[in-house]
Design an enzyme around this catalytic site. Sequence first.
Site, PDB file in Angstrom:
ATOM      1  N   ARG A 183     -35.321  -4.796  -8.391  1.00 24.16           N
ATOM      2  CA  ARG A 183     -34.141  -5.664  -8.508  1.00 24.16           C
ATOM      3  C   ARG A 183     -34.509  -6.964  -9.208  1.00 24.16           C
ATOM      4  NH1 ARG A 183     -32.190  -5.905  -2.464  1.00 24.16           N
ATOM      5  NH2 ARG A 183     -30.714  -7.409  -3.332  1.00 24.16           N
ATOM      6  N   CYS A 209     -33.070 -15.189  -3.399  1.00 23.02           N
ATOM      7  CA  CYS A 209     -32.989 -13.735  -3.266  1.00 23.02           C
ATOM      8  C   CYS A 209     -31.680 -13.308  -3.911  1.00 23.02           C
ATOM      9  CB  CYS A 209     -33.094 -13.304  -1.803  1.00 23.02           C
ATOM     10  SG  CYS A 209     -31.903 -14.088  -0.697  1.00 23.02           S
ATOM     11  N   ARG A 210     -30.899 -12.476  -3.266  1.00 22.44           N
ATOM     12  CA  ARG A 210     -29.580 -12.135  -3.796  1.00 22.44           C
ATOM     13  C   ARG A 210     -28.497 -13.067  -3.260  1.00 22.44           C
ATOM     14  NH1 ARG A 210     -26.151  -6.701  -3.484  1.00 22.44           N
ATOM     15  NH2 ARG A 210     -24.075  -7.552  -3.187  1.00 22.44           N
ATOM     16  N   LYS A 211     -28.540 -13.355  -1.950  1.00 19.08           N
ATOM     17  CA  LYS A 211     -27.479 -14.167  -1.364  1.00 19.08           C
ATOM     18  C   LYS A 211     -27.990 -15.152  -0.322  1.00 19.08           C
ATOM     19  CE  LYS A 211     -26.209 -10.294   1.689  1.00 19.08           C
ATOM     20  NZ  LYS A 211     -25.099  -9.396   2.100  1.00 19.08           N
ATOM     21  N   GLY A 212     -29.277 -15.487  -0.370  1.00 19.64           N
ATOM     22  CA  GLY A 212     -29.804 -16.503   0.536  1.00 19.64           C
ATOM     23  C   GLY A 212     -30.215 -15.993   1.895  1.00 19.64           C
ATOM     24  N   VAL A 213     -30.362 -14.686   2.048  1.00 19.81           N
ATOM     25  CA  VAL A 213     -30.743 -14.110   3.341  1.00 19.81           C
ATOM     26  C   VAL A 213     -32.241 -13.834   3.402  1.00 19.81           C
ATOM     27  CG1 VAL A 213     -30.455 -12.159   4.928  1.00 19.81           C
ATOM     28  CG2 VAL A 213     -28.462 -13.187   3.826  1.00 19.81           C
ATOM     29  N   THR A 214     -32.722 -12.875   2.596  1.00 18.62           N
ATOM     30  CA  THR A 214     -34.153 -12.544   2.689  1.00 18.62           C
ATOM     31  C   THR A 214     -35.036 -13.652   2.136  1.00 18.62           C
ATOM     32  OG1 THR A 214     -34.199 -11.292   0.605  1.00 18.62           O
ATOM     33  CG2 THR A 214     -33.674 -10.077   2.622  1.00 18.62           C
ATOM     34  N   SER A 232     -28.240 -18.275  -4.478  1.00 18.75           N
ATOM     35  CA  SER A 232     -29.224 -17.316  -4.980  1.00 18.75           C
ATOM     36  C   SER A 232     -28.728 -16.546  -6.213  1.00 18.75           C
ATOM     37  CB  SER A 232     -29.667 -16.386  -3.843  1.00 18.75           C
ATOM     38  OG  SER A 232     -30.616 -17.044  -3.011  1.00 18.75           O
TER      39      SER A 232
END
Length: 297
Positions: free
Chosen positions: A187, A248-253, A275
Amino acid sequence: MVHQVLYRALVSTKWLAESVRAGKVGPGLRVLDASWYSPGTREARKEYLERHVPGASFFDIEECRDKASPYEVMLPSEAGFADYVGSLGISNDTHVVVYDGDDLGSFYAPRVWWMFRVFGHRTVSVLNGGFRNWLKEGHPVTSEPSRPEPAIFKATLNRSLLKTYEQVLENLESKRFQLVDSRAQGRYLGTQPEPDAVGLDSGHIRGSVNMPFMNFLTEDGFEKSPEELRAMFEAKKVDLTKPLIATCRKGVTACHIALAAYLCGKPDVAIYDGSWFEWFHRAPPETWVSQGKGGKA
């Protein structure tokens, strides 16, 4: 690096089991199930209602967010966060322990850990090994929902732990912060699609380094040792004595990067909340890199 006393970011399943058995879950200790799963896979709230750590409340990431934002799971306002966690019986004097039921051992829990920290709450920990190991070790579960007495929580946003699109864009020129992306390599490179995403190509912000979050965990779902984590940062030439933004993609991982750095003695990693999801939709194409369709190699 400034040396300071850091609150324990991890608690063991044994410690939590003893606390549950001793009847300590209450105003001074609250447990949160912060599970979330991709649509069409598992149902987090349903699983919580079927079984959870005794005394645990369900932390709904879909509720505790900025619902007016066009981007995914952005932080709520100070008042929104305070009201939500107050309804779960959490005050500024509460020790909060967060877990989730992901098969990896941890997925969303570090995001909630970071949310408490960014809103000024110091006494928050992640359950090391998650619900996966809680079950594996035979600790008690219940289907009885928690009904805590509401509490008053005062939230104060720590802006140093949060970065905006504008700040990350400016950083492309100033290079004041190192930028680390926690998504899977495919990704990040743009060779694999973003899951469950319509109109979102994969790729990464120019100049970012890739450290997939799952590599911070052992095969058994526990956080790796500080020594192992430091070696991982060093291998990627990430200097923990210098400023760092995680994405990351949305601030989670990305919050897994913040947690790993915290365990190495660095508590000041900032999260780019929007992100890649926000970056892809807002940033000039020359600021992102992708080896996939429509990308820039």
